[in-house]
Design a protein around this motif. Structure first.
Motif, PDB file in Angstrom:
ATOM      1  N   GLN A   1      -9.542  -3.288  -0.737  1.00 44.35           N
ATOM      2  CA  GLN A   1      -8.650  -4.344  -0.267  1.00 44.35           C
ATOM      3  C   GLN A   1      -9.508  -5.531   0.112  1.00 44.35           C
ATOM      4  O   GLN A   1     -10.394  -5.425   0.949  1.00 44.35           O
TER       5      GLN A   1
ATOM      6  N   ARG B   1       0.841  -1.212   0.000  1.00 38.01           N
ATOM      7  CA  ARG B   1       0.000   0.000   0.000  1.00 38.01           C
ATOM      8  C   ARG B   1       0.872   1.257   0.000  1.00 38.01           C
ATOM      9  O   ARG B   1       0.567   2.232  -0.692  1.00 38.01           O
TER      10      ARG B   1
ATOM     11  N   LEU C   1      -5.362  -6.059  -3.728  1.00 39.65           N
ATOM     12  CA  LEU C   1      -5.508  -4.599  -3.754  1.00 39.65           C
ATOM     13  C   LEU C   1      -5.927  -4.174  -5.155  1.00 39.65           C
ATOM     14  O   LEU C   1      -5.193  -4.415  -6.124  1.00 39.65           O
TER      15      LEU C   1
END
Length: 188
Positions: free
Chosen positions: A68, A55, A185
């Motif tokens: 996510q 991230r 993600l």
């Protein structure tokens, strides 16, 4: 050393795309290797202990993490627990190209459904949906549905089953026999 989900990435990602349908553009799913590719619509998959680092790398590149989720996996023989449907419920399946839709009906009314896409030695199961208008615990139909889908995957000679779910669905899925494999993600 690559984890099993990484070795299977091409196949489970193809199943994920097939379950999403032809009307949705295919996703560019890649395993995180410490870098963030520049493509748009990217889906980055990493080990859970790398999620914070991934991230941060995404943010450094000026991209946003739109969502996510969790990649779950299970051996089809372990997910097929031989569970039966409650009462008068029964399952029907309908092959639709690269995907098979499974529907649980009770007294002629659909009460739950999901989809399955078989890709070589692995299969991908789509989202589980249960009719919220009934008073029963959704697990009464969803757990047997997962078991039946795992049996179908086994009959198709697959070894592993994958699915991507939001974090809040993980406890219910773990009770069905699924195990956490990675973090997914979706980047913007």
């Amino acid at each position: 050393m690559a984890q099993q989900w990484e070795a299977d990435l091409k196949d489970w990602a193809a199943g994920w795309d097939a379950v999403r349908g032809a009307e949705v553009a295919p996703q560019n799913v890649v395993a995180w290797d410490g870098t963030v590719p520049s493509e748009d619509g990217l889906v980055l998959v990493c080990a859970e202990d790398q999620a914070v680092m991934a991230r941060g790398a995404v943010n450094t590149q000026g991209k946003d993490v739109l969502s996510q989720d969790v990649l779950l996996t299970g051996a089809v023989q372990e997910l097929d627990r031989g569970l039966g449907f409650p009462g008068e419920a029964g399952m029907f399946d309908a092959p639709m190209g690269d995907v098979t839709r499974f529907e649980v009906d009770e007294w002629g009314k659909p009460v739950a459904h999901s989809t399955l896409s078989v890709q070589d030695e692995v299969a991908y199961m789509g989202p589980l949906f249960a009719d919220a208008s009934t008073e029963r615990d959704p697990a009464e139909v969803l757990d047997p549905l997962v078991s039946a889908i795992a049996n179908e995957a086994f009959l198709a000679d697959t070894e592993r089953l994958y699915t991507v779910v939001p974090e809040d669905e993980v406890p219910a899925r773990e009770s069905q026999g699924w195990k956490r494999a990675a973090v997914v993600l979706r980047l913007g």
